[in-house]
Write a protein that holds these residues in place. Structure first.
Motif, mmCIF file in Angstrom:
data_model
loop_
_atom_site.group_PDB
_atom_site.id
_atom_site.type_symbol
_atom_site.label_atom_id
_atom_site.label_comp_id
_atom_site.label_asym_id
_atom_site.label_seq_id
_atom_site.Cartn_x
_atom_site.Cartn_y
_atom_site.Cartn_z
ATOM 1 N N ALA A 4 38.097 29.616 51.627
ATOM 2 C CA ALA A 4 39.501 28.909 50.892
ATOM 3 C C ALA A 4 40.161 30.146 51.031
ATOM 4 O O ALA A 4 39.970 31.425 50.978
ATOM 5 N N SER A 5 41.602 29.979 50.982
ATOM 6 C CA SER A 5 42.662 31.053 51.000
ATOM 7 C C SER A 5 43.704 30.495 49.781
ATOM 8 O O SER A 5 43.958 29.264 49.752
ATOM 9 N N PHE A 6 44.403 31.377 49.338
ATOM 10 C CA PHE A 6 45.253 31.203 48.233
ATOM 11 C C PHE A 6 46.580 31.894 48.448
ATOM 12 O O PHE A 6 46.371 32.887 49.027
ATOM 13 N N PRO A 83 36.724 29.716 44.735
ATOM 14 C CA PRO A 83 35.705 30.766 44.866
ATOM 15 C C PRO A 83 36.011 31.807 43.786
ATOM 16 O O PRO A 83 36.963 32.160 43.068
ATOM 17 N N ASP A 84 34.935 32.296 43.377
ATOM 18 C CA ASP A 84 34.790 33.330 42.027
ATOM 19 C C ASP A 84 35.956 34.425 42.306
ATOM 20 O O ASP A 84 36.421 34.953 41.335
ATOM 21 N N TYR A 85 36.126 34.825 43.396
ATOM 22 C CA TYR A 85 36.997 36.097 43.705
ATOM 23 C C TYR A 85 38.298 35.889 43.226
ATOM 24 O O TYR A 85 39.261 36.538 43.114
ATOM 25 N N PHE A 86 38.863 34.398 43.450
ATOM 26 C CA PHE A 86 40.182 33.946 42.914
ATOM 27 C C PHE A 86 40.325 34.288 41.692
ATOM 28 O O PHE A 86 41.673 34.842 41.298
ATOM 29 N N TYR A 87 39.493 34.282 40.689
ATOM 30 C CA TYR A 87 39.832 34.436 39.057
ATOM 31 C C TYR A 87 40.181 35.812 39.214
ATOM 32 O O TYR A 87 41.383 36.150 38.267
ATOM 33 N N ASN A 89 41.328 38.325 41.354
ATOM 34 C CA ASN A 89 42.497 38.413 42.393
ATOM 35 C C ASN A 89 43.579 37.884 41.821
ATOM 36 O O ASN A 89 44.812 38.660 41.826
ATOM 37 N N SER A 90 43.881 36.683 41.446
ATOM 38 C CA SER A 90 45.037 35.934 40.641
ATOM 39 C C SER A 90 45.441 37.087 39.733
ATOM 40 O O SER A 90 46.725 37.182 39.586
ATOM 41 N N ILE A 91 44.427 37.291 38.715
ATOM 42 C CA ILE A 91 45.052 38.145 37.577
ATOM 43 C C ILE A 91 45.731 39.563 38.233
ATOM 44 O O ILE A 91 46.685 39.989 37.659
ATOM 45 N N ALA A 92 44.878 40.035 39.172
ATOM 46 C CA ALA A 92 45.236 41.405 39.791
ATOM 47 C C ALA A 92 46.750 41.232 40.480
ATOM 48 O O ALA A 92 47.716 42.182 40.625
ATOM 49 N N ILE A 93 47.125 40.140 41.119
ATOM 50 C CA ILE A 93 48.243 39.810 41.770
ATOM 51 C C ILE A 93 49.416 39.600 40.538
ATOM 52 O O ILE A 93 50.450 40.060 40.927
ATOM 53 N N LEU A 94 49.196 39.047 39.635
ATOM 54 C CA LEU A 94 49.957 38.560 38.562
ATOM 55 C C LEU A 94 50.500 39.763 37.474
ATOM 56 O O LEU A 94 51.697 39.962 37.351
ATOM 57 N N PRO A 117 50.164 51.101 31.448
ATOM 58 C CA PRO A 117 49.186 51.663 32.580
ATOM 59 C C PRO A 117 48.670 50.704 33.595
ATOM 60 O O PRO A 117 48.469 49.452 33.322
ATOM 61 N N THR A 118 48.377 51.273 34.744
ATOM 62 C CA THR A 118 47.592 50.303 35.692
ATOM 63 C C THR A 118 46.299 50.210 35.038
ATOM 64 O O THR A 118 45.662 51.149 34.894
ATOM 65 N N LEU A 119 45.761 48.840 35.118
ATOM 66 C CA LEU A 119 44.308 48.596 34.352
ATOM 67 C C LEU A 119 43.510 47.798 35.233
ATOM 68 O O LEU A 119 44.249 47.172 36.209
ATOM 69 N N ASN A 120 42.145 47.606 35.151
ATOM 70 C CA ASN A 120 41.305 47.238 35.807
ATOM 71 C C ASN A 120 41.087 45.823 34.934
ATOM 72 O O ASN A 120 40.588 46.094 33.875
ATOM 73 N N LEU A 121 41.646 44.763 35.352
ATOM 74 C CA LEU A 121 41.503 43.591 34.479
ATOM 75 C C LEU A 121 40.454 42.553 34.951
ATOM 76 O O LEU A 121 40.478 41.577 34.705
ATOM 77 N N SER A 122 39.458 43.049 35.594
ATOM 78 C CA SER A 122 38.231 42.401 36.237
ATOM 79 C C SER A 122 37.444 41.597 35.119
ATOM 80 O O SER A 122 36.866 40.466 35.246
ATOM 81 N N ASP A 123 37.558 42.173 33.835
ATOM 82 C CA ASP A 123 37.074 41.542 32.620
ATOM 83 C C ASP A 123 37.619 40.205 32.264
ATOM 84 O O ASP A 123 36.941 39.363 31.511
ATOM 85 N N LEU A 124 38.569 40.102 32.669
ATOM 86 C CA LEU A 124 39.480 38.789 32.422
ATOM 87 C C LEU A 124 39.121 37.478 33.136
ATOM 88 O O LEU A 124 39.215 36.363 32.894
ATOM 89 N N ASN A 125 38.322 37.891 34.185
ATOM 90 C CA ASN A 125 37.843 36.680 35.036
ATOM 91 C C ASN A 125 36.847 35.674 34.274
ATOM 92 O O ASN A 125 37.077 34.454 34.482
#
Length: 136
Positions: A4-6, A83-87, A89-94, A117-125
């Protein structure tokens, strides 16, 4: 099976609240809310991303911004195929768009700019997956 690509095709800020009567110099508490809708007929994902900033010790937000974005998929026809990585990555893109917007609106208000600040938002997936539905 093709992978998949997005891509992000659009975003807009649908709600902005600035109320500096609740702003106090010092630490800022920032929280986020995320949700999504996968539209099967168009193979798009609508991501809603909100940011709320409060001064430490104050219950009312002085900044609240809602952003809606559209991600287009290729090779995905249902929510189950996203795909799981979308959740993550989409937050990181936005997030950089939201971050820049908050900085811009606060500096234009003639106060000290709020620079998130620049944040690691991976917990939002997880919350994004949990608050996503599918429609035809």
């Amino acid at each position: 099976m093709q992978s998949a690509s997005f891509k992000i095709s659009n975003y807009k800020f649908t709600k902005t609240l600035l109320d500096f009567s609740f702003y106090k110099e010092g630490e800022i508490d920032v929280s986020f809310a995320v949700s999504g809708t996968f539209i099967k007929s168009r193979s798009i994902f609508e991501l809603r991303f909100a940011i709320i900033a409060k001064s430490e010790g104050i219950t009312e937000a002085f900044v609240s911004v809602d952003c809606e974005s559209i991600f287009e998929f290729t090779n995905v026809s249902s929510l189950a195929e996203v795909p799981d990585y979308f959740y993550t990555n989409s937050i990181a893109i936005l997030f950089p768009y939201l971050r820049a917007y908050v900085s811009t609106i606060t500096v234009q208000s003639n106060i000290r700019p709020i620079i998130l600040p620049t944040l690691n938002l991976s917990d939002l997936n997880g919350p994004l997956k949990q608050h996503t539905n599918e429609i035809d």
